[in-house]
Motif scaffolding. Structure first.
Motif, PDB file in Angstrom:
ATOM      1  N   ARG A  98      41.881  56.073  71.308  1.00  0.00           N
ATOM      2  CA  ARG A  98      42.642  55.106  72.096  1.00  0.00           C
ATOM      3  C   ARG A  98      41.906  53.779  72.247  1.00  0.00           C
ATOM      4  NH1 ARG A  98      46.256  56.287  76.488  1.00  0.00           N
ATOM      5  NH2 ARG A  98      47.677  57.956  75.865  1.00  0.00           N
ATOM      6  N   HIS A  99      40.637  53.756  71.895  1.00  0.00           N
ATOM      7  CA  HIS A  99      39.856  52.530  72.065  1.00  0.00           C
ATOM      8  C   HIS A  99      39.454  52.002  70.690  1.00  0.00           C
ATOM      9  CE1 HIS A  99      37.120  49.559  73.584  1.00  0.00           C
ATOM     10  NE2 HIS A  99      37.320  49.956  74.840  1.00  0.00           N
ATOM     11  N   PRO A 100      39.851  50.795  70.330  1.00  0.00           N
ATOM     12  CA  PRO A 100      39.599  50.270  68.990  1.00  0.00           C
ATOM     13  C   PRO A 100      38.138  49.982  68.668  1.00  0.00           C
ATOM     14  CG  PRO A 100      40.469  48.545  70.402  1.00  0.00           C
ATOM     15  CD  PRO A 100      40.558  49.827  71.188  1.00  0.00           C
ATOM     16  N   ASP A 101      37.285  49.923  69.693  1.00  0.00           N
ATOM     17  CA  ASP A 101      35.895  49.513  69.464  1.00  0.00           C
ATOM     18  C   ASP A 101      34.892  50.634  69.680  1.00  0.00           C
ATOM     19  OD1 ASP A 101      36.812  46.861  69.041  1.00  0.00           O
ATOM     20  OD2 ASP A 101      36.880  46.552  71.217  1.00  0.00           O
ATOM     21  N   VAL A 145      25.461  53.779  74.647  1.00  0.00           N
ATOM     22  CA  VAL A 145      25.524  54.954  73.775  1.00  0.00           C
ATOM     23  C   VAL A 145      25.326  56.191  74.639  1.00  0.00           C
ATOM     24  CG1 VAL A 145      24.482  56.166  71.834  1.00  0.00           C
ATOM     25  CG2 VAL A 145      24.649  53.671  71.796  1.00  0.00           C
ATOM     26  N   LYS A 146      26.205  57.168  74.483  1.00  0.00           N
ATOM     27  CA  LYS A 146      26.131  58.393  75.289  1.00  0.00           C
ATOM     28  C   LYS A 146      25.997  59.604  74.389  1.00  0.00           C
ATOM     29  CE  LYS A 146      26.653  61.380  78.682  1.00  0.00           C
ATOM     30  NZ  LYS A 146      25.632  61.577  79.738  1.00  0.00           N
ATOM     31  N   LEU A 147      24.902  60.366  74.581  1.00  0.00           N
ATOM     32  CA  LEU A 147      24.733  61.646  73.905  1.00  0.00           C
ATOM     33  C   LEU A 147      25.075  62.730  74.911  1.00  0.00           C
ATOM     34  CD1 LEU A 147      23.831  63.382  71.492  1.00  0.00           C
ATOM     35  CD2 LEU A 147      21.489  63.247  72.381  1.00  0.00           C
ATOM     36  N   THR A 148      26.123  63.497  74.650  1.00  0.00           N
ATOM     37  CA  THR A 148      26.587  64.506  75.589  1.00  0.00           C
ATOM     38  C   THR A 148      25.848  65.826  75.421  1.00  0.00           C
ATOM     39  OG1 THR A 148      28.300  65.538  74.213  1.00  0.00           O
ATOM     40  CG2 THR A 148      28.871  63.471  75.329  1.00  0.00           C
ATOM     41  N   ASP A 149      26.071  66.728  76.340  1.00  0.00           N
ATOM     42  CA  ASP A 149      25.671  68.109  76.152  1.00  0.00           C
ATOM     43  C   ASP A 149      26.637  68.740  75.141  1.00  0.00           C
ATOM     44  OD1 ASP A 149      23.604  67.877  77.956  1.00  0.00           O
ATOM     45  OD2 ASP A 149      24.721  68.738  79.641  1.00  0.00           O
ATOM     46  N   TRP A 203      36.478  59.659  79.464  1.00  0.00           N
ATOM     47  CA  TRP A 203      37.006  58.293  79.404  1.00  0.00           C
ATOM     48  C   TRP A 203      35.956  57.285  79.876  1.00  0.00           C
ATOM     49  CZ3 TRP A 203      40.088  55.665  76.767  1.00  0.00           C
ATOM     50  CH2 TRP A 203      40.543  54.399  77.169  1.00  0.00           C
ATOM     51  N   GLU A 204      35.120  57.675  80.820  1.00  0.00           N
ATOM     52  CA  GLU A 204      34.039  56.799  81.277  1.00  0.00           C
ATOM     53  C   GLU A 204      33.050  56.546  80.135  1.00  0.00           C
ATOM     54  OE1 GLU A 204      30.501  57.745  84.196  1.00  0.00           O
ATOM     55  OE2 GLU A 204      32.262  57.165  85.372  1.00  0.00           O
ATOM     56  N   TRP A 205      32.731  57.589  79.367  1.00  0.00           N
ATOM     57  CA  TRP A 205      31.839  57.391  78.219  1.00  0.00           C
ATOM     58  C   TRP A 205      32.452  56.394  77.230  1.00  0.00           C
ATOM     59  CZ3 TRP A 205      31.716  63.384  77.312  1.00  0.00           C
ATOM     60  CH2 TRP A 205      30.991  63.982  78.338  1.00  0.00           C
ATOM     61  N   VAL A 206      33.743  56.545  76.994  1.00  0.00           N
ATOM     62  CA  VAL A 206      34.427  55.681  76.031  1.00  0.00           C
ATOM     63  C   VAL A 206      34.423  54.230  76.513  1.00  0.00           C
ATOM     64  CG1 VAL A 206      36.648  55.171  74.941  1.00  0.00           C
ATOM     65  CG2 VAL A 206      35.863  57.544  75.106  1.00  0.00           C
ATOM     66  N   VAL A 207      34.770  54.024  77.780  1.00  0.00           N
ATOM     67  CA  VAL A 207      34.820  52.669  78.332  1.00  0.00           C
ATOM     68  C   VAL A 207      33.446  52.012  78.296  1.00  0.00           C
ATOM     69  CG1 VAL A 207      35.175  51.341  80.447  1.00  0.00           C
ATOM     70  CG2 VAL A 207      36.836  53.086  79.783  1.00  0.00           C
ATOM     71  N   HIS A 208      32.416  52.758  78.672  1.00  0.00           N
ATOM     72  CA  HIS A 208      31.065  52.192  78.685  1.00  0.00           C
ATOM     73  C   HIS A 208      30.596  51.840  77.272  1.00  0.00           C
ATOM     74  CE1 HIS A 208      29.572  53.524  82.929  1.00  0.00           C
ATOM     75  NE2 HIS A 208      30.814  53.065  82.946  1.00  0.00           N
ATOM     76  N   ALA A 209      31.012  52.631  76.295  1.00  0.00           N
ATOM     77  CA  ALA A 209      30.644  52.326  74.914  1.00  0.00           C
ATOM     78  C   ALA A 209      31.381  51.085  74.418  1.00  0.00           C
ATOM     79  CB  ALA A 209      30.958  53.513  74.007  1.00  0.00           C
ATOM     80  N   VAL A 239      28.753  59.132  71.556  1.00  0.00           N
ATOM     81  CA  VAL A 239      29.798  58.130  71.745  1.00  0.00           C
ATOM     82  C   VAL A 239      29.138  56.758  71.736  1.00  0.00           C
ATOM     83  CG1 VAL A 239      31.740  57.411  73.186  1.00  0.00           C
ATOM     84  CG2 VAL A 239      31.005  59.806  73.201  1.00  0.00           C
ATOM     85  N   ALA A 240      29.625  55.859  70.883  1.00  0.00           N
ATOM     86  CA  ALA A 240      28.936  54.585  70.702  1.00  0.00           C
ATOM     87  C   ALA A 240      29.909  53.487  70.268  1.00  0.00           C
ATOM     88  CB  ALA A 240      27.830  54.743  69.653  1.00  0.00           C
ATOM     89  N   PRO A 241      29.482  52.228  70.378  1.00  0.00           N
ATOM     90  CA  PRO A 241      30.295  51.136  69.856  1.00  0.00           C
ATOM     91  C   PRO A 241      30.517  51.313  68.352  1.00  0.00           C
ATOM     92  CG  PRO A 241      28.526  50.300  71.257  1.00  0.00           C
ATOM     93  CD  PRO A 241      28.247  51.753  71.026  1.00  0.00           C
TER      94      PRO A 241
END
Length: 260
Positions: free
Chosen positions: A53-56, A33-37, A21-27, A75-77
């Motif tokens: 859950r996040h429209p953007d 932009v978050k590239l995960t393992d 959820w932190e990745w989603v909120v920050h994006a 995970v990105a905008p």
């Protein structure tokens, strides 16, 4: 956005839910932009659920080939084009001239890589081939593995780092088994699949060491269905191939496939 979804996930998954959820909120809020393992299918499902859950926000999942089990997530905008983004995937090619090398199995390669202190999350799918092994890995640890992986199960090996486009995949092999059970309860089918008593199989289930479709299941009476993938720590994995038909004694016929 206040999280109200903990009830949908096992308590053991809450730590990952918080991180995802932190990745989603920050994006969505800070355009990061978050590239995960590498994520397992259950983690990928959780992340996708949160992204929805996040429209953007959007997410791209990639494990190096179509149908990959373990994938990295980007995970990105929602305004970014992720199709051409570098997912940081490399192929660790392992080979040897030793004839004993050809008898090595998936667990041998996995054990040797993890034995170097590498986290499981840095390793994607492992493909055991007729002449070696191709393992998808995070680009950032590929050089380390190339320099330090010198043995697999006491057999000297050679390594090479390849671009992801040169990945060779293997077909999953299943050892088929026909069983008859009183019901589709998890403990009953797992008992036959692993060839141990129901009393003994209940212990790891209740200890949280069993996953059905990558979700922790602690209830021995959980009812399985066709297509379910069951994994139990220390015992391996099996899949329910078919479930149907009754014997004259009123027991159910089930076909399972154990991963070999």
């Amino acid at each position: 956005m206040k999280l109200d979804i903990y009830d949908h996930f096992h308590p053991d998954e809450r730590e990952f839910v918080d991180r995802a959820w932190e990745w989603v909120v920050h994006a969505g809020e800070y355009h990061e932009v978050k590239l995960t393992d590498f994520l397992d299918p259950r983690q990928a499902f959780i992340l996708q659920s949160l992204v929805n859950r996040h429209p953007d926000v959007q997410v791209r999942l990639d494990g190096g080939y179509e149908g990959a089990e373990r994938c990295r997530a980007l995970v990105a905008p929602d305004y970014r084009d992720l199709s051409q983004e570098d997912m940081g995937l490399k192929v660790l090619s392992i080979y040897s001239g030793d004839q004993k090398f050809l008898s090595l199995e998936h667990g041998d390669y996995m054990g040797s890589i993890l034995g170097l202190g590498v986290k499981r999350s840095k390793i994607g799918d492992i493909h055991v081939l007729e002449d070696g092994c191709h393992t998808v890995v995070c680009e950032e640890i590929s050089t380390f593995l190339d320099m330090n992986l010198t043995q697999v199960h006491r057999i000297h090996v050679l390594r090479e780092i390849l671009p992801i486009e040169q990945l060779r995949t293997s077909q999953v092999e299943l050892e088929l088994q026909d069983i008859t059970v009183a019901s589709l309860r998890l403990d009953g089918i797992a008992s036959d699949a692993y060839r141990i008593s129901r009393t003994k199989v209940v212990v790891p289930i209740r200890a949280g060491r069993c996953r059905v479709n990558w979700k922790v299941v602690e209830d021995p009476s959980y009812l399985l269905k066709e297509g379910d993938l069951v994994s139990m720590q220390g015992f391996g994995r099996f899949k329910v191939i078919e479930a149907g038909g009754m014997t004259k004694k009123g027991r159910q016929r089930v076909k399972i496939g154990k991963f070999v």
